[in-house]
Design an enzyme around this catalytic site. Structure first.
Site, PDB file in Angstrom:
ATOM      1  N   HIS A 175     -20.599 -25.256   2.263  1.00 45.96           N
ATOM      2  CA  HIS A 175     -20.279 -26.249   3.295  1.00 45.96           C
ATOM      3  C   HIS A 175     -21.480 -26.412   4.222  1.00 45.96           C
ATOM      4  O   HIS A 175     -21.943 -25.454   4.839  1.00 45.96           O
ATOM      5  CB  HIS A 175     -19.043 -25.814   4.098  1.00 45.96           C
ATOM      6  CG  HIS A 175     -17.765 -26.044   3.358  1.00 45.96           C
ATOM      7  ND1 HIS A 175     -16.661 -25.232   3.489  1.00 45.96           N
ATOM      8  CD2 HIS A 175     -17.415 -27.025   2.478  1.00 45.96           C
ATOM      9  CE1 HIS A 175     -15.687 -25.695   2.723  1.00 45.96           C
ATOM     10  NE2 HIS A 175     -16.115 -26.775   2.097  1.00 45.96           N
ATOM     11  N   GLU A 178     -21.909 -25.164   8.088  1.00 48.49           N
ATOM     12  CA  GLU A 178     -21.687 -23.755   8.407  1.00 48.49           C
ATOM     13  C   GLU A 178     -23.013 -23.001   8.355  1.00 48.49           C
ATOM     14  O   GLU A 178     -23.253 -22.171   7.488  1.00 48.49           O
ATOM     15  CB  GLU A 178     -20.616 -23.191   7.452  1.00 48.49           C
ATOM     16  CG  GLU A 178     -19.288 -23.925   7.625  1.00 48.49           C
ATOM     17  CD  GLU A 178     -18.287 -23.737   6.483  1.00 48.49           C
ATOM     18  OE1 GLU A 178     -18.504 -22.873   5.627  1.00 48.49           O
ATOM     19  OE2 GLU A 178     -17.287 -24.489   6.456  1.00 48.49           O
ATOM     20  N   HIS A 299     -18.770 -18.413   4.288  1.00 49.46           N
ATOM     21  CA  HIS A 299     -18.400 -19.615   5.043  1.00 49.46           C
ATOM     22  C   HIS A 299     -18.263 -19.254   6.517  1.00 49.46           C
ATOM     23  O   HIS A 299     -18.378 -18.100   6.905  1.00 49.46           O
ATOM     24  CB  HIS A 299     -17.058 -20.151   4.538  1.00 49.46           C
ATOM     25  CG  HIS A 299     -17.137 -20.816   3.204  1.00 49.46           C
ATOM     26  ND1 HIS A 299     -17.077 -22.174   3.041  1.00 49.46           N
ATOM     27  CD2 HIS A 299     -17.291 -20.303   1.955  1.00 49.46           C
ATOM     28  CE1 HIS A 299     -17.177 -22.475   1.757  1.00 49.46           C
ATOM     29  NE2 HIS A 299     -17.316 -21.350   1.065  1.00 49.46           N
ATOM     30  N   GLU A 374     -15.256 -15.626   6.187  1.00 48.40           N
ATOM     31  CA  GLU A 374     -15.275 -16.687   7.206  1.00 48.40           C
ATOM     32  C   GLU A 374     -15.858 -16.013   8.441  1.00 48.40           C
ATOM     33  O   GLU A 374     -15.175 -15.259   9.136  1.00 48.40           O
ATOM     34  CB  GLU A 374     -13.862 -17.220   7.496  1.00 48.40           C
ATOM     35  CG  GLU A 374     -13.209 -17.959   6.331  1.00 48.40           C
ATOM     36  CD  GLU A 374     -13.749 -19.379   6.130  1.00 48.40           C
ATOM     37  OE1 GLU A 374     -14.556 -19.851   6.949  1.00 48.40           O
ATOM     38  OE2 GLU A 374     -13.354 -20.010   5.129  1.00 48.40           O
TER      39      GLU A 374
END
Ligand SMILES: *[C@@H]1O[C@H](CO)[C@@H](O)[C@H](O)[C@H]1NC(C)=O
Ligand SMILES: *[C@@H]1O[C@H](CO)[C@@H](O)[C@H](O)[C@H]1NC(C)=O
Ligand SMILES: [Zn+2]
Length: 441
Positions: A175, A178, A299, A374
């Site tokens: 992504h 990020e 991420h 994350e």
């Protein structure tokens, strides 16, 4: 000569003067839903009102949901949340300010130590650093993991201290916005190459590390040059751009948490593996066969450690081992700065979401240990993590990667069986051949 020089300057001018989108007076809401009804209301808003950019999704377990609003829609969002009795805070009232604080440093070619780990780099910087690593360290080899829509190579490298080792694969930057993800992956690689910590040295020696800091190069470039909040790749689809590369893998494609609308940020694409990035990277991964022992995807944000799958909260595959190993690693992560990650499968920790890379790696390649980080934070800055948090985020993550290896081994994984067994296997094959030879005569 002078005339030519001036002329070429004029021709180049439009390219140099690309207008960067500004987020002046854009607001970041941190919404704190208290019950399922409020979460449903937020889900409806996400699905039906494309004026707002949901930085995180209102999953069943969501403790907070970040929503970015344009200045002209802020009052509407305020009123909507108030009228539904939903609590929220405004965590940023001018998103451009946080963007301006994100330092992007130039990388000095030919000097690997000029790569710093308290700042961000653009794609050119990261790739130049990779080329320098290849020149500097005999154990580093350049790799190409695939190709992007705009024709860029997905550049990476291998750190290997000998043949026959199992692989730990690091996937960063799927992504685009990020930015902490490529920064953390580069830090881990640098530790493996330069640290004198015995545990880090052993980790570097015992595995073949396949490291890809930026697996969505077009999106990453776009997030630097034009639109900081870009998430997808950059393929034009009708009047829109981009497919969410973490919804496009051929594992329960479009089953949950993905969109068929190319205007949205979770557009899954016209079909599974429709995108050059996910298609070529998956082909590359498959070519590594069953040598991958651990796959780590990076991420942001939310401080979570996720495991497959995203289609159901049910415990598939080696769920219990993976959770136990993950929880212990998150214990190690918390030691340095007290950062507390939650561990769970995608569906139970955040929301139903399918077509992601880790699900495909688990389902298709059957890799024993598969995790998705994350990273920081918990919705104060979100994707715009300030530079002073880059190094702490990377250090605590590295602590946990070493613990994943340590705990993984205790649970019977990551035992380098390839290295230990193959000489033995070789001896047996030779013995068998001799035996056959003897009996034939
Ligand atoms: C942002 O808001 C401030 C204060 O309301 C205002 O003075 C300024 O003009 C706004 N900036 C932009 C670019 O809209
Ligand atoms: C979820 O996906 C996994 C992997 O594809 C599959 O084994 C399982 O049956 C799926 N579960 C449901 C409820 O669809
Ligand atoms: Zn992401």
């Amino acid at each position: 000569m002078r005339f030519l020089f001036n002329l070429s300057f004029l021709l180049l001018a439009p390219v140099v003067l690309i207008e960067k989108f500004r987020f002046d007076n854009y607001t970041l809401f941190k919404v704190l839903p208290e019950n399922e009804r409020q979460i449903e209301i937020l889900q409806n808003l996400q699905d039906n009102d494309l004026r707002f950019d949901f930085w995180s999704s209102p999953g069943i377990k969501a403790e907070f949901v970040n929503i970015m609003s344009k200045p002209e829609n802020k009052i509407d969002l305020d009123n909507f949340l108030k009228s539904n009795g939903i609590n929220y805070e405004i965590v940023m009232s001018n998103i451009q300010e946080a963007i301006d604080k994100e330092t992007v440093s130039p990388y000095t070619r030919g000097r690997t130590p000029s790569m710093q780990f308290d700042t961000y780099y653009n794609l050119e910087g990261i790739n130049a650093w990779i080329n320098d690593l290849v020149r500097t360290y005999s154990e580093v080899t350049k790799l190409v993991g695939g190709v992007s829509y705009e024709g860029r190579e997905i550049e990476g490298f291998r750190i290997s201290h000998g043949s026959g080792r199992k692989i730990i694969f690091l996937e960063g930057g799927l992504h685009a916005r990020e930015w902490i993800s490529p920064a953390t992956v580069c830090f881990i690689a640098n530790e493996l190459l330069t640290s004198t910590n015995p545990e880090t040295r052993a980790a570097a020696r015992d595995f073949d590390w396949y490291i890809f800091p930026v697996t969505n190069p077009d999106g990453y470039v776009w997030s630097h040059t034009n639109f900081r909040m870009w998430r997808k790749n950059r393929r034009p689809i009708g009047n829109f751009f981009g497919v969410d590369l973490n919804r496009n893998w051929n594992s329960n494609w479009l089953v949950s948490g993905a969109s068929t609308n190319p205007a949205t940020d979770t557009y899954a694409g016209p079909g599974p593996f429709s995108e050059p990035e996910s298609r070529s990277l998956s082909t590359y991964l498959r070519s590594l066969g069953d040598r991958i022992d651990m796959y780590l995807s990076f991420h942001s944000f939310g401080e979570l450690l996720l495991i497959p799958f995203g289609n159901s909260t049910a415990p598939y595959a080696n769920y219990h081992d993976a959770i136990n190993i993950g929880r212990r690693a998150m214990g190690a992560l918390s030691v340095r700065f007290g950062t507390l990650y939650r561990t769970g499968n995608i569906a139970e920790a955040i929301y139903l979401a399918t077509g992601g890379s880790i699900d495909w790696v688990k389902e298709d390649l059957n890799v024993p240990l598969v995790y998705c980080y994350e990273s920081r934070d918990r919705g104060q800055y979100g994707f715009l993590l300030p530079p002073e948090q880059i190094l702490p985020n990377s250090q605590e993550t590295m602590d946990s990667v070493l613990e994943l290896i340590h705990q993984g081994r205790r649970f019977g994984y990551l035992n380098n069986s390839g290295r230990i067994l193959s000489p033995l296997l070789w001896v047996m094959i030779v013995a068998l051949a001799k035996l056959l030879w003897v009996y034939k005569f």
